[in-house]
Design an enzyme around this catalytic site. Sequence first.
Site, PDB file in Angstrom:
ATOM      1  N   SER A  40       4.913  -5.412  -2.906  1.00 21.34           N
ATOM      2  CA  SER A  40       4.957  -3.961  -3.049  1.00 21.34           C
ATOM      3  C   SER A  40       5.629  -3.372  -1.815  1.00 21.34           C
ATOM      4  CB  SER A  40       3.552  -3.408  -3.297  1.00 21.34           C
ATOM      5  OG  SER A  40       3.599  -2.070  -3.723  1.00 21.34           O
TER       6      SER A  40
ATOM      7  N   GLY B  50       0.812  -1.207   0.000  1.00 25.46           N
ATOM      8  CA  GLY B  50       0.000   0.000   0.000  1.00 25.46           C
ATOM      9  C   GLY B  50       0.844   1.254   0.000  1.00 25.46           C
TER      10      GLY B  50
END
Length: 559
Positions: free
Chosen positions: A218, A130
């Site tokens: 990520s 995120g």
Amino acid sequence: MGVAVRAWKLGALAYLSGFASIATATEPTVKVLNGTYEGVHLPSFNQDIFLGIPFAQSTADENRFRPPQALNTTWNGTRAAKAYGPACPDPQLTGDAISEDCLSINIIRPTGLSEDAYAKLPVAVWIHGGSYQVGSSSLPNYNLTYIVQRSVEIGNPIIATSINYRKGGWGMLYSREIQGTGNTNNALRDMRKGLAWISENIGFFGGDKDAVTIWGESAGSFAVGQLLMTYGGRTDGLFHRTIQESGSAATAWYNGSDWYQPIYDNIVNKSNCSEEADTLQCLRTVPFSALLPLLAAPSQGPGWYPTVDGDVIPAYPTELLHSGRFAHIPHLYGTNSDEGTDNAPAGGVINTTQQLFDYLKGSTGFDFPDSVIHKILDLYPDDPTQGIPLNTGTERFAEQGVQYKRVAAILGDVFYHATRLDDARWYSKFSPTYIYRFNTKPWQNNPIATEGGNAPAYKGVSHFSEVAFVFANPSFYGPWPEYKALSDELSARWINFIAGGSPDAEGKASWPQYNASVNGLDLVLQANGRGYNGSYVEEDTWRLDGREYLIEWARRRHV
């Protein structure tokens, strides 16, 4: 990630209501060091789940902007662990979905195993992504029940866990007032505190504290790379293998007080703390609702990220990597073919070489001299057949910008493929290292999907594409049998690595260690059908000149 995060509340509620409808009357209990928790038994999965267990004190009030504090209470009786805890403060979530009392862990374990098999199960610890600014372990995409179920199916059962950590300014606030105080990089300190809780308590759930794999995608993958380097490579026995999906410690930014000071001062001024002797202490007294909008990602630059504090992160990641100061443990690590489509400006922004030059010169975090930008443009020519997405020929996707494919190739290599190449070379000097390139476009059941279920062609095999296949949840990898087969393959490979350190899967291509060839070897993971020809091994030489040059100049990005 934005669509998934915005859908968090509705999806998470549906997910939990589903659990409630299939839970049995007799629920599992586990006594940990502080007391007893009652979870939920899922007969349809043959699993016990324990959700929202605190692994540290609330980070509110005096604990705000401080390292996570150990739990210091015990209790008699039983406490419920049947619902996800709130996410840590997040500008995309509101109400009860977020709280400063957010440091919690979720645990999913299989049941019905033999006593021997159940004694000490390997443990996976999922760290959500995120952009380090948003997200939560409770997103429906991160439902761990399917991968745990799959581990039992293939005879290699694991326990899967996930944790929350402070994001954005709540976990990475920085300024001269914070520098040197021991209150830096609290996001990473949160993760280590969660791992310490696992080390102390996972045995009560049947887990093996000496077989823990940290795993993220990520920003979660950035974090895994950073955890490898914390304190110059000290694990303290908290983790023993790593899985990194699409992200390196060198993908992130490491801005210092010169960057953050005006941002911090603005927060202090708007909080009416500028007249106080200790502005950081004053910020601890500001009501949560008033501080939340002030700590949203700054309008300029990438947002809040970890810093080189000389403590948790003792030096820049490239320096730590190239001096071997990272944990020498086994790694499974890879990138998706078309990572750059997630970063490339779309919508017709970059149409000429001059516009591309100006973009690279002005973008936050590059700091490349003009001569270097010209060299990059030579290495990544205006030739759509060499651009990203791969294998799209002369198609330019001109509505996204005539040079969209060119900038996508550059940015994908800057942030993902070049950093991964550098990491793989150094990781493999010391430990077994398995590298992949994921190469199958995701199925998407949403309004932007094209007819037939694939994401738009200009996105390609984009960032986050592999996650659904690894987590083995058919709600996300889709209805096609070829995609189920690929999910079966990926989930088995991940599970086998978590359980024993080898990502080979029965009946599938053998996955060689990266340094089995002088050029490096990676496994291309892709479907067999729907335009793909199954997984195969390749040498790590694609766009090599460009990636080598970007590695050479990575330090100028302050990484």
